[in-house]
Write an enzyme that holds these catalytic residues in place. Sequence first.
Site, short mmCIF file in Angstrom:
data_model
loop_
_atom_site.label_atom_id
_atom_site.label_comp_id
_atom_site.label_asym_id
_atom_site.label_seq_id
_atom_site.Cartn_x
_atom_site.Cartn_y
_atom_site.Cartn_z
N HIS A 92 -11.81 9.90 3.85
CA HIS A 92 -12.57 9.11 2.88
C HIS A 92 -11.93 7.72 2.94
CE1 HIS A 92 -14.46 7.71 -0.78
NE2 HIS A 92 -13.29 7.54 -1.37
N ARG A 136 -24.03 8.33 0.02
CA ARG A 136 -24.38 6.93 0.36
C ARG A 136 -25.11 6.88 1.70
NH1 ARG A 136 -18.46 4.85 -1.52
NH2 ARG A 136 -19.01 4.23 -3.63
N ASP A 186 -19.44 9.58 0.15
CA ASP A 186 -19.85 8.81 1.33
C ASP A 186 -21.10 9.42 1.96
OD1 ASP A 186 -16.72 7.54 2.09
OD2 ASP A 186 -16.99 9.32 0.85
N ARG A 228 0.84 -1.22 0.00
CA ARG A 228 0.00 0.00 0.00
C ARG A 228 0.86 1.25 0.00
NH1 ARG A 228 -5.68 -0.37 3.13
NH2 ARG A 228 -5.84 1.84 2.74
N1 NAD Z 1 -12.48 10.05 -3.98
C1 NAD Z 1 -13.47 9.23 -4.34
O1 NAD Z 1 -14.61 9.35 -3.85
C2 NAD Z 1 -13.17 8.17 -5.37
C3 NAD Z 1 -14.17 7.31 -5.82
C4 NAD Z 1 -13.84 6.36 -6.79
C5 NAD Z 1 -12.53 6.28 -7.26
N2 NAD Z 1 -11.58 7.12 -6.78
C6 NAD Z 1 -10.20 7.08 -7.23
O2 NAD Z 1 -10.11 7.72 -8.51
C7 NAD Z 1 -8.97 7.23 -9.18
C8 NAD Z 1 -9.35 6.78 -10.59
O3 NAD Z 1 -10.17 5.63 -10.53
P1 NAD Z 1 -10.59 4.90 -11.90
O4 NAD Z 1 -11.47 3.79 -11.52
O5 NAD Z 1 -11.03 5.92 -12.89
O6 NAD Z 1 -9.17 4.31 -12.35
P2 NAD Z 1 -8.72 3.97 -13.84
O7 NAD Z 1 -7.53 3.10 -13.72
O8 NAD Z 1 -9.90 3.50 -14.64
O9 NAD Z 1 -8.28 5.39 -14.45
C9 NAD Z 1 -7.13 6.07 -14.04
C10 NAD Z 1 -6.55 6.72 -15.28
O10 NAD Z 1 -5.47 7.59 -14.87
C11 NAD Z 1 -4.56 7.58 -15.95
N3 NAD Z 1 -3.27 8.12 -15.51
C12 NAD Z 1 -2.36 7.54 -14.69
N4 NAD Z 1 -1.31 8.39 -14.50
C13 NAD Z 1 -1.58 9.52 -15.19
C14 NAD Z 1 -0.92 10.75 -15.38
N5 NAD Z 1 0.27 11.00 -14.81
N6 NAD Z 1 -1.49 11.68 -16.17
C15 NAD Z 1 -2.68 11.45 -16.76
N7 NAD Z 1 -3.37 10.29 -16.62
C16 NAD Z 1 -2.83 9.35 -15.86
C17 NAD Z 1 -4.50 6.12 -16.39
O11 NAD Z 1 -3.98 5.99 -17.71
C18 NAD Z 1 -5.97 5.71 -16.28
O12 NAD Z 1 -6.65 5.84 -17.51
C19 NAD Z 1 -8.41 6.09 -8.30
O13 NAD Z 1 -7.36 6.59 -7.51
C20 NAD Z 1 -9.61 5.71 -7.45
O14 NAD Z 1 -9.21 5.09 -6.23
C21 NAD Z 1 -11.88 8.07 -5.85
#
Ligand code: NAD
Length: 325
Positions: free
Chosen positions: A186, A162, A159, A99
């Site tokens: 979160h 939800r 959250d 992690r």
């Molecule tokens: N805060 C929240 O409430 C919440 C909720 C859901 C997901 N998330 C987070 O959002 C993020 C995205 O989730 P996802 O399911 O879309 O993931 P995903 O893997 O589908 O998409 C992430 C994208 O980021 C791109 N990427 C990586 N490094 C990059 C960079 N330097 N510049 C530009 N693009 C880049 C990747 O190519 C990929 O397409 C994760 O960290 C996830 O944990 C947060």
Amino acid sequence: MNKSRKMTPLFSSNRKVVIVGAGAVGATFAYALAQDGAAETICLIDNNHNLADGQVSDLSHGLPYYPTVSISRGDASDYADAQVIVITAGSAQKPGETRLQLLKRNASIIESIMDDIIGAQSRAVVVIVSNPVDVLTKVALDHSRWPRSHIFGSGTVLDSARFRYFISQEMGVDVKSVHAYILGEHGDSELPAWSLTNVGGVSIRQYVASNGMADSWPEKSNKIFEAVKNSAYHIIDYKGATNFAVGQALVHIVRAILRDSHSVMTVSFQLKGEYGINDVCLSVPCIVSKEGIGKVLVADLNQKELDALNHSASVLKQSLESLSI
Ligand SMILES: NC(=O)c1ccc[n+]([C@@H]2O[C@H](COP(=O)([O-])OP(=O)(O)OC[C@H]3O[C@@H](n4cnc5c(N)ncnc54)[C@H](O)[C@@H]3O)[C@@H](O)[C@H]2O)c1
């Protein structure tokens, strides 16, 4: 501690939103934002150019049916005149990766995106979504030395939605009539602010008592909070990612910036003494407007909730400290 950079007041009025990361969350948010009509221009940036091009084409083919909007693949030059930049870029855990290693990799992604944003002399409001969102919001703030009003995280807006949903299901009341917040991280140390929860203005305690639910409430309320905390785990087990509700939560946040609506929501904001907490980003009710975060609402939490909020802050501080080892 680094001193914040000075920033001349915002803003361009072009209602341009740049979304960094065109994966499940970024693309779903773009789709929901296009339908909402609050943005004039939506740019998608992703390291994976084919993915960004594919998402932009697919989204653009819906243009006859959205409110008027322009959708394109962007690059770092698009930060210059953006009003809002939403960062959903992230990296999934690699086999064998801890992690902490993942956290360090995602922190360096956020730092490099912030370098590009600063390099473009952007004055946008930056919303961090990538996880762990509270830690990465602090990383973005410390790296950029921007004022805390301009960079915040989506925090527990999802959250809290939800939480409202599960309460409404239990009570058989329209979710829009349920007002409730999840505060803190979160993540696992988040807490339900039951003392602020009300159904149409009637405190949850009073509502439960007057509807003959007092005896079963301790068990039911625990179940509701557990359902909130475990939602993401269950959805990711079923379908690999969460995207729809977070996309909608992001529209709610970004609309408040573009429309300067001064809406109250639980975004992840760097506290400076509010609630007795310093130098950590976590979610408390904040007022969101075109200037980012204008104000923190200091709510009248009970002692148990204050202790849980402080516990959440210390969990987040430990994560931040682990980054510098
Ligand atoms: N805060 C929240 O409430 C919440 C909720 C859901 C997901 N998330 C987070 O959002 C993020 C995205 O989730 P996802 O399911 O879309 O993931 P995903 O893997 O589908 O998409 C992430 C994208 O980021 C791109 N990427 C990586 N490094 C990059 C960079 N330097 N510049 C530009 N693009 C880049 C990747 O190519 C990929 O397409 C994760 O960290 C996830 O944990 C947060």
